[in-house]
Scaffold this active site. Structure first.
Site, PDB file in Angstrom:
ATOM      1  N   HIS A   1       0.815  -1.212   0.000  1.00 54.32           N
ATOM      2  CA  HIS A   1       0.000   0.000   0.000  1.00 54.32           C
ATOM      3  C   HIS A   1       0.856   1.273   0.000  1.00 54.32           C
ATOM      4  CE1 HIS A   1      -3.707   1.979   0.038  1.00 54.32           C
ATOM      5  NE2 HIS A   1      -4.291   1.441   1.093  1.00 54.32           N
TER       6      HIS A   1
ATOM      7  N   ASP B   1      -2.218   2.368  -4.459  1.00 57.80           N
ATOM      8  CA  ASP B   1      -3.446   2.775  -3.779  1.00 57.80           C
ATOM      9  C   ASP B   1      -4.519   1.712  -3.959  1.00 57.80           C
ATOM     10  OD1 ASP B   1      -2.272   5.177  -3.008  1.00 57.80           O
ATOM     11  OD2 ASP B   1      -2.935   6.213  -4.839  1.00 57.80           O
TER      12      ASP B   1
END
Length: 417
Positions: free
Chosen positions: A388, A392
């Site tokens: 992450h 995204d």
């Protein structure tokens, strides 16, 4: 004249290895380039060949010792010609013939040492299993390619030997069986982790510690791919000499997604992000010593047949323990198929320094709603784990959705949609 056997160069950034197994013992004749021992590195097993023909005079290190590149591990007394070692096995083989009492425990070791004359060459993993379990490889039917023995063949034979022969060797089988059943002994076996297993553990833990891992899921209707495969599999096999599997479809679908969402094919290096305009696909393969991840280079430029052939070759090499360092290096994205073992769903861990991995699972018939009607379809859960820090949620979900749409409508892969 004595010649030292040294640890060869093992690959980029690999400076040491562990002695996994000695294939020859002191006093054994060795031919030029004949493997005398097996080294376990962080990624693969590497056989060390004899630099000269002669007699192995000394082993300078023991199994389990860590050795550095260039270190001396054995000595060989060279002979004048390559023919010298050849006659020595002949008298040794002939001598036991009149004597009916060879040591049963030595059968496996003799068979492994006589490997060069055997019609099938045993891989390091198979040799190790043969020696550990004391079975005769010549009595085992191989299930590998061209009838070659696999580690699983040896383990199955050892289990059959143990189950079938537990009572036979003892003069009084009945009391022995009674004692075993009556004691109900609980045992614990302590086995040192192989270097490969240690490396797997470190890398997976490092991925958890250093990456912001998250997994997004989706399910995919496999109807279209199954129908296409059933329709063309015979023609495909005749033309290309390989079966049409599911992996090539998912590899192509992944390439579409990675092209549209480049961050999923990227990686972090320091304070920079490296974006790749190619796809080097790491394919998780189960090997005798653990999970390995060989790399199919430039898979985005390959045909379905080329992908299937490359994956099949890596599977064969993994099973036989012949993967090289070059096979394992690099990779920009990974596909791991737990479905072949029956997994319904999982959260795969990324393969550092990569930033994403696609997990495939088993196909099973499930009721789904199609055009307002409940129908039974062959469904599979897909899992995309990602870092992450650079990917995204929107990008991860988009990439997985592109893969799902490509599998459900394979025409998208042909017209680049």
């Amino acid at each position: 004249m004595a010649h030292e056997v040294k640890v060869p160069t093992l690959g980029e950034s690999v400076t040491e290895a562990t002695i996994g197994e000695w294939l020859k013992k002191p006093g054994d004749a060795v031919a030029l380039d004949e493997p005398i021992c097996s080294l376990e590195t962080d990624k693969v097993a590497v056989e060390v060949p004899a630099p000269v023909a002669g007699i192995l005079s000394a082993q300078l290190v023991a199994v389990g010792d860590t050795v550095e590149v260039g270190a001396a591990i054995a000595q060989i007394e060279a002979t004048d010609g390559a023919a010298a070692p050849a006659p020595s096995p002949a008298p040794a083989a002939a001598a036991p013939a009149p004597s009916p009492a060879p040591a049963p425990a030595a059968i496996a070791k003799e068979a492994a040492d006589d490997d060069a004359g055997d019609p099938q060459t045993l891989s390091p993993a198979v040799r190790r299993a043969v020696l550990e379990h004391g079975v005769d490889p010549s009595t085992i039917k191989g299930t590998g390619k061209d009838g070659r023995l696999t580690k699983e063949d040896v383990l199955a034979a050892a289990k059959a030997k143990k189950d079938g022969g537990a009572a036979a060797p003892a003069p009084s089988p009945a009391p022995a069986a009674a004692d075993a059943g009556a004691t109900g002994e609980r045992t614990v076996e302590r086995v040192k982790m192989t270097r490969l297993r240690q490396t797997i553990a470190k890398r997976l833990k490092s991925a958890q510690d250093n990456a912001a891992l998250l997994t997004t899921f989706n399910d995919v209707d496999m109807t279209a791919v199954i129908e296409a495969r059933n329709q063309y599999k015979d023609m495909f096999a005749r033309k290309h000499g390989i079966k049409l599997g599911f992996m090539s479809f998912f590899a192509k679908a992944a390439c579409l997604a990675l092209k549209d969402v480049p961050s999923v094919n990227a990686q972090i290096e320091g304070d920079e992000i490296l974006y790749h305009n190619f796809v080097d696909l790491s394919v998780a393969v189960s090997a005798p010593n653990g999970l390995v991840v060989p790399v199919v280079r430039s898979v985005d430029q390959m045909s379905f047949a080329e992908i299937e052939l490359a994956i099949a070759e890596f599977g064969r090499k993994a099973k036989e323990g012949t993967l090289t360092m070059a096979d394992m290096q690099g990779g920009t994205f990974t596909i791991s198929n737990g479905g072949v073992f029956g997994s319904l769903m999982s959260t795969p861990i990324i393969n550092p320094p990569q930033s994403a991995v696609l997990g495939l699972h088993r196909i099973e018939d499930r009721p789904v709603a199609v055009n307002g009607q409940v129908v039974i379809r062959p469904m599979m859960y897909l899992a995309l784990s990602y870092d992450h820090r650079i990917i995204d949620g929107r990008e991860a979900v988009t990439a997985l959705k592109i893969m799902k749409e490509a599998i459900e409508d394979p025409m998208r892969m042909l017209i680049d949609l």
